[in-house]
Design an enzyme around this catalytic site. Structure first.
Site, PDB file in Angstrom:
ATOM      1  N   ARG A 171      36.294  47.044  41.331  1.00  0.00           N
ATOM      2  CA  ARG A 171      35.312  46.930  40.253  1.00  0.00           C
ATOM      3  C   ARG A 171      34.194  47.931  40.492  1.00  0.00           C
ATOM      4  O   ARG A 171      33.363  47.759  41.397  1.00  0.00           O
ATOM      5  CB  ARG A 171      34.730  45.516  40.177  1.00  0.00           C
ATOM      6  N   ASP A 451      25.877  35.801  44.072  1.00  0.00           N
ATOM      7  CA  ASP A 451      25.885  37.250  43.949  1.00  0.00           C
ATOM      8  C   ASP A 451      24.885  37.630  42.866  1.00  0.00           C
ATOM      9  O   ASP A 451      24.087  36.797  42.422  1.00  0.00           O
ATOM     10  CB  ASP A 451      27.294  37.790  43.678  1.00  0.00           C
TER      11      ASP A 451
END
Length: 534
Positions: A171, A451
């Site tokens: 990603r 996160d």
């Protein structure tokens, strides 16, 4: 910070590499820099146009507009078309694990038993220059099969045989982020072009030879046009690296509210290379709050109450399943953020029960796979999907019963804000931000793996709650600056603890304080925080 100005060599004049890190010379070779510069010069103006469109659309939302399904693409949504056949390596994706790109995590994730490992430069990595260089080196070693790591305690980590490894997906960072350490003609590169381009330059041919891609997860898209830009970029990468057209395959995270209204369009724009869409639930909640930041009637309750059982999130996930299966793509479920609670057996059992229920909901609804944040959750998620999904996927479940309207996607759930919920938002945001500033982008807090996405929910909720006016906690306490400041006052003591980023706690408190009091909501926490990173 130092600079290396590339003054010679075909096609690389005008490139500045700012900052130094061990091993960067082997990655940022003249040929690699020329390749990156070519991507920047070809696509930067288009990226800026897409970002300007985002800003204009948000201004409309701030003025009271609501997202809508596009009128100019009605014919596309009604037409009968399908994406390209999926590659063999991505037929079965029932459990995927995500995490940062440090060598130890890369090895453990590839060895974890998951079907896919998403190496995350976006939400789980603090983009210090050292982290980025180390991450690219680790992934290059993983693709080559040579990656090893020895921890400070002497424990050695090595890759299992290739056939036993998870499939690697990467990603890159989203279109909104710059990479300040690499500048072309005086402009910073798009962070996503740097991440994806450098990875492809060094690894694409080797992965193609193994029928393993390269494969990418594309984050934070808001429109068909942004998807088309990625398609153009990846087609150019294929051309430059002599790869067959469509060799690079992608999954797109539907993690913004505007993108939920363009699922068909995003699939169509990437139809030669897309293999699925993913319910990026945490970023989606963040995007919902950000999109409706000026809408007093769309204030969400505290994060713990915003579950996938809420009607607006259930509608989003079921529409994603229906859309993907109609077009021949995978419909991936969302993240289980829980981590094992080693000190409390009862609490651990309760946490695992929540994970099991969430995964059962996903597989029953028709998802073809799911995400976990910790290797210990893989067997649990695997067992749930094995029981309910004996085949590699369940694209035969077309979910023709699903009919989602605009109001289904934008109507907020009922709920409340408790004192504990308010204070948790403050603490999570400060602790995560402190760790991020200290170079750690994936942080366990109260037995959840936090996160950037979950920290962003906390931050934008605080801003919206304090700026909405006339909100109260469930005990009647006004939600105001006094409540916020009192919550902040409890946190400086964390600087004396051994939590990740303890040395940056006071800096994080100051930054959150300024951002929360600001008249305008900062689009992303990582934008002002990035300026503080080396």
């Amino acid at each position: 910070m130092s600079a290396v100005l590339m003054e010679s060599g075909d096609g690389i004049r005008g490139i500045e590499v700012l900052g130094t890190a061990d091993g960067q010379a082997g990655l940022l070779t003249p040929a690699a820099l020329a390749f990156l510069a070519g991507l920047h010069r070809r696509f930067e103006s288009a990226r800026q146009r897409r970002l300007q469109t985002r800003r204009s659309r948000q201004a409309d939302f701030d003025a009271g507009a609501l997202p809508e399904f596009r009128a100019d693409t009605v014919h596309l949504r009604a037409a009968d078309w399908r994406v390209a056949p999926l590659p063999a390596a991505l037929q079965d994706r029932r459990v995927e694990i995500t995490g940062p790109v440090d060598p130890k995590t890369v090895i453990n994730a590839l060895n974890s038993g998951a079907k896919v490992y998403m190496a995350d430069f976006e939400d789980a990595t603090s983009p210090t220059w050292g982290n980025l260089v180390q991450g690219q080196q680790a992934l290059r070693g993983a693709v080559a099969g040579t990656l090893e790591f020895t921890a400070a305690n002497g424990k050695h980590y090595a890759l299992k045989p290739f056939a036993q490894q998870a499939v690697l997906m990467v990603r890159p960072r989203g279109w909104h982020l710059d990479e300040k350490h690499v500048q072309v003609d005086g402009e910073p590169m798009a962070a996503g072009l740097f991440d994806a381009g450098l990875f492809a330059f060094h690894n694409a041919r080797a992965l193609a030879a193994k029928d393993r891609g390269p494969f990418f997860y594309l984050p934070k898209l808001e429109s068909m046009e942004e998807a088309q830009l990625w398609n153009d970029v990846l087609a150019q990468v294929e051309h430059e690296l002599d790869l067959p057209r469509g060799q690079i395959r992608v999954t797109v995270l539907i993690e913004t509210l505007p993108a939920a209204f363009e699922m068909d369009e995003i699939l169509y724009a990437l139809r030669e290379r897309i293999v699925g869409l993913n319910c990026g639930r945490w970023d989606y909640v963040f995007s919902y709050v950000k999109t409706f930041r000026r809408h007093r009637d769309k204030v969400l309750p505290e994060r713990a109450q915003v579950t996938m059982a809420q009607p607006f999130l259930r509608a989003y996930s079921e529409m994603l399943i229906q859309t993907c299966h109609r077009r021949g793509a995978h419909a991936m479920g969302g993240m289980a953020a829980q981590i094992p609670i080693s000190t409390d057996a009862d609490a651990n059992a309760a946490a695992l029960a929540k994970v099991r229920a969430d995964k059962l909901r996903e597989v029953t609804a028709g998802h073809d796979g799911t995400w976990v944040a910790h290797p210990a959750l893989i067997p649990l998620a695997q067992a749930v999907f094995d029981e309910r999904m004996p085949g590699a996927h369940q694209k035969h479940l077309t979910r023709e019963d699903v009919l989602v309207t605009r109001d289904d996607l934008v109507t907020p759930p009922l709920g409340s804000i408790s004192r504990a919920g308010f204070e948790s938002n403050v603490e999570v945001c400060v602790r995560y931000l402190a760790a991020w500033l200290d170079g750690n982008g994936c942080v366990p807090i109260h037995w959840l793996m936090e996160d950037a996405a979950t920290a962003e929910i906390a931050r934008v909720q605080l801003w919206q709650w304090l700026h909405a006016g006339d909100l109260h906690l469930d005990d009647g306490t006004p939600v105001d600056e006094t409540l916020f400041e009192r919550a902040l006052m409890t946190l400086p003591s964390l600087a004396a603890t051994d939590i990740p980023g303890a040395s940056r706690i006071n800096e994080a408190i100051g930054l959150l304080d300024r951002l929360t009091h600001g008249d305008e909501l900062e689009d992303f926490l990582t934008l002002p925080a990035y300026r503080r990173l080396d």
